[in-house]
Enzyme design. Structure first.
Site, PDB file in Angstrom:
ATOM      1  N   ARG A 165       0.840  -1.216   0.000  1.00  0.00           N
ATOM      2  CA  ARG A 165       0.000   0.000   0.000  1.00  0.00           C
ATOM      3  C   ARG A 165       0.871   1.262   0.000  1.00  0.00           C
ATOM      4  NH1 ARG A 165      -2.403  -3.598  -1.034  1.00  0.00           N
ATOM      5  NH2 ARG A 165      -4.315  -4.439  -0.172  1.00  0.00           N
ATOM      6  N   SER A 238     -10.790  -0.288   3.472  1.00  0.00           N
ATOM      7  CA  SER A 238     -10.010  -0.504   4.697  1.00  0.00           C
ATOM      8  C   SER A 238      -9.488   0.826   5.217  1.00  0.00           C
ATOM      9  CB  SER A 238      -8.818  -1.411   4.421  1.00  0.00           C
ATOM     10  OG  SER A 238      -9.267  -2.621   3.902  1.00  0.00           O
ATOM     11  N   GLU A 334      -4.803   3.970   6.301  1.00  0.00           N
ATOM     12  CA  GLU A 334      -4.554   3.695   4.872  1.00  0.00           C
ATOM     13  C   GLU A 334      -4.933   4.859   3.951  1.00  0.00           C
ATOM     14  OE1 GLU A 334      -5.474  -0.308   3.073  1.00  0.00           O
ATOM     15  OE2 GLU A 334      -6.435   0.953   1.586  1.00  0.00           O
TER      16      GLU A 334
HETATM   17  C1  LIG Z   1     -15.404  -0.151  -0.773  1.00  0.00           C
HETATM   18  C2  LIG Z   1     -13.916   0.081  -0.994  1.00  0.00           C
HETATM   19  C3  LIG Z   1     -13.098  -1.006  -1.152  1.00  0.00           C
HETATM   20  C4  LIG Z   1     -11.712  -0.830  -1.382  1.00  0.00           C
HETATM   21  N1  LIG Z   1     -10.937  -1.938  -1.557  1.00  0.00           N
HETATM   22  C5  LIG Z   1      -9.620  -1.803  -1.781  1.00  0.00           C
HETATM   23  C6  LIG Z   1      -8.776  -2.953  -1.979  1.00  0.00           C
HETATM   24  O1  LIG Z   1      -9.236  -4.086  -1.965  1.00  0.00           O
HETATM   25  N2  LIG Z   1      -7.454  -2.751  -2.188  1.00  0.00           N
HETATM   26  C7  LIG Z   1      -6.910  -1.507  -2.239  1.00  0.00           C
HETATM   27  O2  LIG Z   1      -5.701  -1.410  -2.441  1.00  0.00           O
HETATM   28  N3  LIG Z   1      -7.674  -0.409  -2.071  1.00  0.00           N
HETATM   29  C8  LIG Z   1      -8.997  -0.512  -1.843  1.00  0.00           C
HETATM   30  N4  LIG Z   1      -9.796   0.612  -1.651  1.00  0.00           N
HETATM   31  C9  LIG Z   1      -9.152   1.954  -1.687  1.00  0.00           C
HETATM   32  C10 LIG Z   1      -9.276   2.651  -3.072  1.00  0.00           C
HETATM   33  O3  LIG Z   1     -10.246   2.031  -3.850  1.00  0.00           O
HETATM   34  C11 LIG Z   1      -7.963   2.643  -3.824  1.00  0.00           C
HETATM   35  O4  LIG Z   1      -6.955   3.227  -3.052  1.00  0.00           O
HETATM   36  C12 LIG Z   1      -8.072   3.392  -5.170  1.00  0.00           C
HETATM   37  O5  LIG Z   1      -6.920   3.169  -5.935  1.00  0.00           O
HETATM   38  C13 LIG Z   1      -8.288   4.894  -5.004  1.00  0.00           C
HETATM   39  O6  LIG Z   1      -8.589   5.440  -6.259  1.00  0.00           O
HETATM   40  P1  LIG Z   1      -9.256   6.875  -6.412  1.00  0.00           P
HETATM   41  O7  LIG Z   1      -9.257   7.217  -7.851  1.00  0.00           O
HETATM   42  O8  LIG Z   1     -10.579   6.890  -5.748  1.00  0.00           O
HETATM   43  O9  LIG Z   1      -8.200   7.766  -5.621  1.00  0.00           O
HETATM   44  P2  LIG Z   1      -8.496   9.087  -4.764  1.00  0.00           P
HETATM   45  O10 LIG Z   1      -9.185   8.689  -3.506  1.00  0.00           O
HETATM   46  O11 LIG Z   1      -9.132  10.111  -5.599  1.00  0.00           O
HETATM   47  O12 LIG Z   1      -7.004   9.523  -4.415  1.00  0.00           O
HETATM   48  C14 LIG Z   1      -6.205   8.754  -3.547  1.00  0.00           C
HETATM   49  C15 LIG Z   1      -4.803   9.369  -3.500  1.00  0.00           C
HETATM   50  O13 LIG Z   1      -4.193   9.226  -4.768  1.00  0.00           O
HETATM   51  C16 LIG Z   1      -3.878  10.511  -5.313  1.00  0.00           C
HETATM   52  N5  LIG Z   1      -4.169  10.434  -6.755  1.00  0.00           N
HETATM   53  C17 LIG Z   1      -5.349  10.108  -7.335  1.00  0.00           C
HETATM   54  N6  LIG Z   1      -5.222  10.111  -8.671  1.00  0.00           N
HETATM   55  C18 LIG Z   1      -3.940  10.452  -8.939  1.00  0.00           C
HETATM   56  C19 LIG Z   1      -3.185  10.647 -10.127  1.00  0.00           C
HETATM   57  N7  LIG Z   1      -3.731  10.480 -11.345  1.00  0.00           N
HETATM   58  N8  LIG Z   1      -1.883  11.028 -10.017  1.00  0.00           N
HETATM   59  C20 LIG Z   1      -1.318  11.190  -8.802  1.00  0.00           C
HETATM   60  N9  LIG Z   1      -1.968  11.032  -7.636  1.00  0.00           N
HETATM   61  C21 LIG Z   1      -3.267  10.664  -7.713  1.00  0.00           C
HETATM   62  C22 LIG Z   1      -4.750  11.500  -4.574  1.00  0.00           C
HETATM   63  O14 LIG Z   1      -4.162  12.772  -4.558  1.00  0.00           O
HETATM   64  C23 LIG Z   1      -4.808  10.865  -3.206  1.00  0.00           C
HETATM   65  O15 LIG Z   1      -3.631  11.176  -2.499  1.00  0.00           O
HETATM   66  C24 LIG Z   1     -11.168   0.472  -1.437  1.00  0.00           C
HETATM   67  C25 LIG Z   1     -12.020   1.570  -1.277  1.00  0.00           C
HETATM   68  C26 LIG Z   1     -13.372   1.378  -1.058  1.00  0.00           C
HETATM   69  C27 LIG Z   1     -14.276   2.586  -0.923  1.00  0.00           C
END
Ligand SMILES: Cc1cc2nc3c(=O)[nH]c(=O)nc-3n(C[C@H](O)[C@H](O)[C@H](O)COP(=O)(O)OP(=O)(O)OC[C@H]3O[C@@H](n4cnc5c(N)ncnc54)[C@H](O)[C@@H]3O)c2cc1C
Length: 338
Positions: A165, A238, A334
């Site tokens: 992570r 998580s 996380e």
């Molecule tokens: C129900 C649920 C289940 C989940 N299950 C998992 C799982 O099984 N495994 C897991 O690893 N995660 C899980 N997650 C966490 C999440 O889905 C991941 O971390 C996902 O990759 C976040 O994507 P996002 O586009 O929503 O990022 P955001 O929440 O929009 O951003 C997260 C971070 O990344 C940065 N960021 C976003 N896009 C970019 C970009 N293009 N360039 C640079 N930085 C960027 C943001 O600034 C921020 O710091 C889960 C979340 C939920 C709600």
């Protein structure tokens, strides 16, 4: 030139559903949009936040700077050799949509990572992982806008510094804006069935040679049965990382807490289930205001409706203090606090 939007509601843009606002927002659909927004923020002295699906951020209040919302689209085959194919995907694409689109084309490799919310551009940030597979094992390279150097860089696996992570992007918040990601997917499907949910279901169904679609279907069903759908109940998945402890510490913990289990890691350390620790401490269902620990999954904090940033932060802080007191373990959060 993209449009600069003012005073934008972010409630729909964070899966925890916190009713916060951004002073300014730009929708970025190209590298040029990103460069423009970064230059503008620098000139005006505004703080920047890159936002994908908002499924891994916790807003601690309104955001007074400029949000760069990643909305670029596109997926293409970028190459192929004897063993794998390269697939290039724009940062703004929906991760799960991409998993399903690759499977529909007969390209295995991402099935264990089905139904993870968020965008492709955020996937390398915390090296998303689930059901025995981490992004880094399917990762080839990415293109990112380096806001320090003011130019687009190509970064290979080594440059991304992936960990559990974790990545160079998580350790240097705000420096890189990921524009597109290239994945290396195997031509021949090699099922990963190390997780009990997957293994037991295959066994029960008498499937000995599962297809990628079989595994995706099992993973999706397992996730739906365990995790609340953020569209119905705000959450960020998580909330805490699984702590890693030495073998000696593991033995001491197990002696004091029979029932505590850990997965041995390649380096001999043990990864503990944070959910177990929190569950044992009796946190399931407990709440601070409208922020609560999910009844079925102790690792998931949820917004029961109208939760404030402060309530979420207070709940997380109290859980951490309790786990520290009971087990002398420091739980690491996380999601990213903004
Ligand atoms: C129900 C649920 C289940 C989940 N299950 C998992 C799982 O099984 N495994 C897991 O690893 N995660 C899980 N997650 C966490 C999440 O889905 C991941 O971390 C996902 O990759 C976040 O994507 P996002 O586009 O929503 O990022 P955001 O929440 O929009 O951003 C997260 C971070 O990344 C940065 N960021 C976003 N896009 C970019 C970009 N293009 N360039 C640079 N930085 C960027 C943001 O600034 C921020 O710091 C889960 C979340 C939920 C709600």
């Amino acid at each position: 030139m993209p449009i600069l939007e003012h005073d934008v509601a972010l409630r729909e843009y964070n899966t925890l559903g916190l009713a916060v606002r951004a002073r300014r927002l730009v929708r970025c659909r190209s590298a040029a949009d990103v460069a423009w927004a970064v230059a503008l923020a620098r000139r005006e002295g505004w703080q920047r936040l890159v936002l994908g699906g908002g499924s891994n951020v916790v807003f601690t209040g309104d955001f007074a700077g400029l949000v760069l919302r990643m909305e670029s689209r596109g997926m293409a085959l970028a190459g192929r050799d004897a063993r794998s194919r390269l697939v290039r995907i724009a940062a703004g694409e929906d991760w799960h949509g991409v998993v399903m689109a690759t499977l529909a084309r007969g390209w295995p490799g991402l099935e264990n990572l089905a139904l993870i919310p968020g965008t492709v551009g955020a996937a390398p940030v915390q090296n998303i992982g689930a059901y025995g597979v981490e992004l880094e094992s399917r990762f080839e390279s990415l293109r990112a806008f380096d806001t320090q150097a003011g130019r687009v860089l190509q970064m290979d696996h080594g440059a991304c510094g992936f960990g559990y992570r974790d990545s160079v992007f998580k350790r240097n918040p705000g420096r890189f804006v990921i524009l597109e990601v290239t994945l290396r997917l195997p031509l021949v499907h090699a099922p990963v069935t190390t997780y009990a949910d997957v293994r037991d279901t295959l066994l029960a169904r008498g499937i000995t040679q599962p297809s990628a679609q079989d595994i995706a279907a099992i993973v999706i069903a397992a996730r739906r049965s365990k995790l609340p759908d953020p569209a119905l109940l705000g959450n960020v998945g998580s909330f805490f990382k699984n702590p890693i402890v030495s073998a000696a510490r593991m033995a001491a913990l197990q002696a004091a807490h029979p029932g505590l289990n850990g997965h041995i890691q390649a380096d001999g350390n043990f990864k503990l289930a944070a959910a177990w620790l929190i569950d044992q401490a009796g946190w399931k269902g407990r709440r601070v205001g409208a922020a609560a620990v999910h009844e079925r999954h102790a690792l998931v904090l949820v917004n029961r409706g109208g939760a404030t940033s402060d309530e979420v932060a207070r709940l997380a802080t109290t859980i951490r203090a309790d786990i520290r007191r009971r087990y002398a373990i420091d739980l690491e959060v996380e999601p990213v606090f903004v």
